[in-house]
Design a protein around this motif. Structure first.
Motif, PDB file in Angstrom:
ATOM      1  N   VAL A  21       1.005  -1.240   0.157  1.00 31.74           N
ATOM      2  CA  VAL A  21      -0.032   0.061  -0.001  1.00 31.74           C
ATOM      3  C   VAL A  21       0.769   1.276   0.134  1.00 31.74           C
ATOM      4  CG1 VAL A  21      -2.032  -1.186   1.013  1.00 31.74           C
ATOM      5  CG2 VAL A  21      -0.184  -0.122   2.541  1.00 31.74           C
ATOM      6  N   SER A  22       0.363   2.274  -0.633  1.00 32.65           N
ATOM      7  CA  SER A  22       0.661   3.636  -0.396  1.00 32.65           C
ATOM      8  C   SER A  22       0.317   4.397   0.444  1.00 32.65           C
ATOM      9  CB  SER A  22       0.304   4.327  -1.894  1.00 32.65           C
ATOM     10  OG  SER A  22       1.132   4.034  -3.071  1.00 32.65           O
ATOM     11  N   ALA A  23       0.629   5.457   0.940  1.00 33.06           N
ATOM     12  CA  ALA A  23       0.108   6.524   1.733  1.00 33.06           C
ATOM     13  C   ALA A  23      -1.348   6.890   1.315  1.00 33.06           C
ATOM     14  CB  ALA A  23       0.986   7.690   2.096  1.00 33.06           C
ATOM     15  N   MET A  24      -2.188   7.252   2.445  1.00 38.62           N
ATOM     16  CA  MET A  24      -3.439   7.798   1.983  1.00 38.62           C
ATOM     17  C   MET A  24      -3.217   9.176   0.830  1.00 38.62           C
ATOM     18  SD  MET A  24      -5.645   7.549   5.443  1.00 38.62           S
ATOM     19  CE  MET A  24      -7.420   7.601   4.648  1.00 38.62           C
ATOM     20  N   GLY A  36       3.544   8.184   6.034  1.00 39.03           N
ATOM     21  CA  GLY A  36       2.306   8.023   5.114  1.00 39.03           C
ATOM     22  C   GLY A  36       2.226   6.404   4.964  1.00 39.03           C
ATOM     23  N   GLU A  37       3.071   5.676   4.537  1.00 40.67           N
ATOM     24  CA  GLU A  37       2.940   4.266   4.293  1.00 40.67           C
ATOM     25  C   GLU A  37       2.737   3.546   5.499  1.00 40.67           C
ATOM     26  OE1 GLU A  37       4.529   6.158   2.099  1.00 40.67           O
ATOM     27  OE2 GLU A  37       3.536   5.769   0.293  1.00 40.67           O
ATOM     28  N   ILE A  38       3.476   3.932   6.552  1.00 43.77           N
ATOM     29  CA  ILE A  38       3.285   3.173   7.869  1.00 43.77           C
ATOM     30  C   ILE A  38       1.915   3.359   8.351  1.00 43.77           C
ATOM     31  CG2 ILE A  38       4.215   3.139  10.322  1.00 43.77           C
ATOM     32  CD1 ILE A  38       6.899   3.958   9.249  1.00 43.77           C
ATOM     33  N   PHE A  84      -1.262  12.600   1.456  1.00 45.08           N
ATOM     34  CA  PHE A  84      -0.794  12.719   2.635  1.00 45.08           C
ATOM     35  C   PHE A  84       1.013  12.612   2.492  1.00 45.08           C
ATOM     36  CE2 PHE A  84       0.250  10.538   6.983  1.00 45.08           C
ATOM     37  CZ  PHE A  84       0.177  11.765   7.739  1.00 45.08           C
ATOM     38  N   THR A  85       1.257  12.071   1.625  1.00 44.98           N
ATOM     39  CA  THR A  85       2.813  12.237   1.550  1.00 44.98           C
ATOM     40  C   THR A  85       3.239  13.571   1.159  1.00 44.98           C
ATOM     41  OG1 THR A  85       2.977  10.052   0.565  1.00 44.98           O
ATOM     42  CG2 THR A  85       4.892  11.303   0.034  1.00 44.98           C
ATOM     43  N   ASN A  86       2.456  14.364   0.235  1.00 46.15           N
ATOM     44  CA  ASN A  86       2.685  15.859  -0.060  1.00 46.15           C
ATOM     45  C   ASN A  86       2.613  16.644   0.965  1.00 46.15           C
ATOM     46  OD1 ASN A  86       3.033  15.488  -2.747  1.00 46.15           O
ATOM     47  ND2 ASN A  86       1.007  15.741  -3.230  1.00 46.15           N
ATOM     48  N   GLY A 130       4.409   0.362   0.674  1.00 47.26           N
ATOM     49  CA  GLY A 130       5.344   0.623  -0.326  1.00 47.26           C
ATOM     50  C   GLY A 130       6.254   1.726  -0.158  1.00 47.26           C
ATOM     51  N   PHE A 131       7.221   2.076  -1.045  1.00 52.51           N
ATOM     52  CA  PHE A 131       7.933   3.298  -0.960  1.00 52.51           C
ATOM     53  C   PHE A 131       9.036   3.097   0.013  1.00 52.51           C
ATOM     54  CE2 PHE A 131       7.820   7.908   0.795  1.00 52.51           C
ATOM     55  CZ  PHE A 131       8.402   8.698  -0.318  1.00 52.51           C
ATOM     56  N   ILE A 132       8.879   2.638   1.159  1.00 54.40           N
ATOM     57  CA  ILE A 132       9.916   3.024   2.265  1.00 54.40           C
ATOM     58  C   ILE A 132      10.955   2.073   2.244  1.00 54.40           C
ATOM     59  CG2 ILE A 132       8.019   4.219   3.695  1.00 54.40           C
ATOM     60  CD1 ILE A 132       7.898   2.164   5.449  1.00 54.40           C
ATOM     61  N   GLY A 192      11.787   6.852  -3.775  1.00 55.45           N
ATOM     62  CA  GLY A 192      11.410   8.019  -4.814  1.00 55.45           C
ATOM     63  C   GLY A 192       9.927   8.079  -4.750  1.00 55.45           C
ATOM     64  N   ARG A 193       9.545   9.299  -5.292  1.00 53.20           N
ATOM     65  CA  ARG A 193       8.000   9.537  -5.391  1.00 53.20           C
ATOM     66  C   ARG A 193       7.481   8.516  -6.533  1.00 53.20           C
ATOM     67  NH1 ARG A 193       5.986  13.931  -3.127  1.00 53.20           N
ATOM     68  NH2 ARG A 193       4.168  12.621  -3.202  1.00 53.20           N
ATOM     69  N   GLY A 194       6.445   8.060  -5.958  1.00 46.18           N
ATOM     70  CA  GLY A 194       5.671   7.112  -6.929  1.00 46.18           C
ATOM     71  C   GLY A 194       6.319   5.770  -6.585  1.00 46.18           C
ATOM     72  N   GLY A 195       7.228   5.591  -5.641  1.00 49.46           N
ATOM     73  CA  GLY A 195       8.001   4.311  -5.583  1.00 49.46           C
ATOM     74  C   GLY A 195       7.302   3.020  -5.008  1.00 49.46           C
ATOM     75  N   SER A 196       5.994   3.081  -4.743  1.00 49.89           N
ATOM     76  CA  SER A 196       5.315   1.794  -3.995  1.00 49.89           C
ATOM     77  C   SER A 196       4.990   1.018  -5.302  1.00 49.89           C
ATOM     78  CB  SER A 196       3.972   2.471  -3.722  1.00 49.89           C
ATOM     79  OG  SER A 196       3.807   3.079  -2.454  1.00 49.89           O
ATOM     80  N   ASP A 197       4.926   1.348  -6.594  1.00 46.93           N
ATOM     81  CA  ASP A 197       4.845   0.480  -7.495  1.00 46.93           C
ATOM     82  C   ASP A 197       5.978  -0.454  -7.761  1.00 46.93           C
ATOM     83  OD1 ASP A 197       2.486   1.618  -8.409  1.00 46.93           O
ATOM     84  OD2 ASP A 197       3.681   3.059  -9.859  1.00 46.93           O
TER      85      ASP A 197
HETATM   86  N1  ASP Z   1       3.437   7.662  -1.106  1.00 45.92           N
HETATM   87  C1  ASP Z   1       4.375   7.902  -1.927  1.00 45.92           C
HETATM   88  C2  ASP Z   1       4.382   9.213  -2.979  1.00 45.92           C
HETATM   89  O1  ASP Z   1       3.427   9.639  -2.969  1.00 45.92           O
HETATM   90  C3  ASP Z   1       4.915   6.514  -2.818  1.00 45.92           C
HETATM   91  C4  ASP Z   1       3.810   6.267  -3.630  1.00 45.92           C
HETATM   92  O2  ASP Z   1       2.286   6.405  -3.518  1.00 45.92           O
HETATM   93  O3  ASP Z   1       3.962   5.372  -4.658  1.00 45.92           O
HETATM   94  O4  ASP Z   1       5.059   9.575  -3.812  1.00 45.92           O
END
Ligand code: ASP
Ligand code: ADP
Ligand code: MG
Length: 300
Positions: free
Chosen positions: A38-41, A130-132, A44-46, A190-192, A205-210
């Protein structure tokens, strides 16, 4: 290796009670075990990063934003977490907000002479929350959930001004953490990640949960990787700016890589290579419209 798939749910897919309930239905329909990343809600990361900026300007009003985020997480818990786990998940969210996030923001706001690298470390530790937090909620939604902590196995090393995944160390740790894939819903962030040498919290990196999901799929030899997001599939263009865009039913890894490199945000570019190397099919599916066929990305 045991048959299983990795399913990644992005920010909008875990961003509201409605989407979390969709996630639950989608995951409950799977054969277990399954890995849910999972990503952050959404958003929320922003917010976490914007609060870092505010705190460095000694603007304590960032703590108000944190209270809004606390309420958003508690509301989600009330909406989706099972009765037997609800109190525990509420307490977990409060603990991370009060003992970690508030302390970190106050440290940023009250130390005008903090060295730049120390600020960077603190902000990386902050943004990981965010992810935690979202993963605590998602793990609280399933009777048979098995929580994992990606900080325990995702490892990065410095690379120029950035960082890259340390594949060897990550492989060793992932294989050990997921050694007994008991039936159930395995939930991971994801991401962490952590730095291999220092143990400092880092990220992909941003978007890194994929990418996290692709790493787990590759190392654990998953049958497939599913990217659950807010559009019906990989499309000919970004539907936000190109309303005429249509879903591409089937793509090759090469085509997907080219479109991601050209800026198709639906998949974070480093995601493709690890799954392509192992011929693992990647599905792009819509959490808000799960019956839509989606896109499958395969060899040819
Ligand atoms: N939460 C992180 C972001 O907003 C990672 C992700 O969503 O993939 O970049
Ligand atoms: P998530 O939070 O699920 O990771 P993202 O916002 O990162 O979602 O990616 C999904 C978004 O990617 C879509 O809402 C869409 O606006 C955008 N997008 C850009 N290019 C494409 C494309 N070629 N196909 C589908 N979506 C795209
Ligand atoms: Mg994304």
């Amino acid at each position: 290796m045991i048959a299983m798939k990795v399913m990644k749910f992005g920010g909008t897919s875990v961003g509201s009670i409605e989407s979390l309930l969709n996630l639950r239905n989608i995951v409950n329909a799977q054969t277990k075990p399954v890995i849910v990343v999972v990503s952050a809600m959404g958003g929320f990361t922003n917010q976490l990063l914007a609060m870092c900026e505010q705190a460095q300007q000694r603007d304590i009003s960032c703590l108000d934003v944190l209270e809004t985020a606390r309420k958003r997480h508690h509301d989600a818990i009330d909406g989706v977490v099972i009765d037997s786990m609800r109190d525990e998940v509420h307490a977990t969210i409060d603990r991370f907000i009060d003992e970690s996030l508030k302390t970190y923001y106050l440290a940023l706001a009250t130390n005008p002479h903090m060295p730049v690298d120390e600020i960077g470390r603190l902000c990386d530790a902050i943004v990981a929350h965010g992810e935690i937090l979202s993963s605590a909620i998602v793990a609280g939604m399933f009777e048979d959930s098995v929580p994992h902590l990606s900080l325990n196995y995702m490892r990065t090393v410095p690379d120029g001004t950035g960082r890259v995944l340390d594949w060897e160390e990550t492989e060793r740790l992932v294989k050990s953490d997921f050694a007994s894939m008991t039936d159930g819903v395995h939930v991971a962030q994801g991401f962490i990640s952590r730095d291999k040498e220092s143990g400092d919290v880092t990220n992909l990196g941003r978007g890194g949960s994929d990418f996290t999901a692709a790493i787990l799929a590759a190392l654990l030899e998953a049958d497939s990787l599913e990217i659950w997001t807010d559009v019906d599939g990989f499309m000919t263009a970004d539907p936000r700016t190109h309303p005429e865009a249509t879903v591409i039913p089937t793509m090759t890894y090469e085509q997907a890589q080219q479109m991601c490199d050209a800026g198709a945000k639906v998949i974070y570019p480093p995601t493709i290579a690890p799954v392509a190397a192992r011929h693992i099919p990647v599905w792009v599916k819509n959490t808000f419209n799960p019956s839509a066929p989606g896109t499958v990305i395969i060899d040819n």
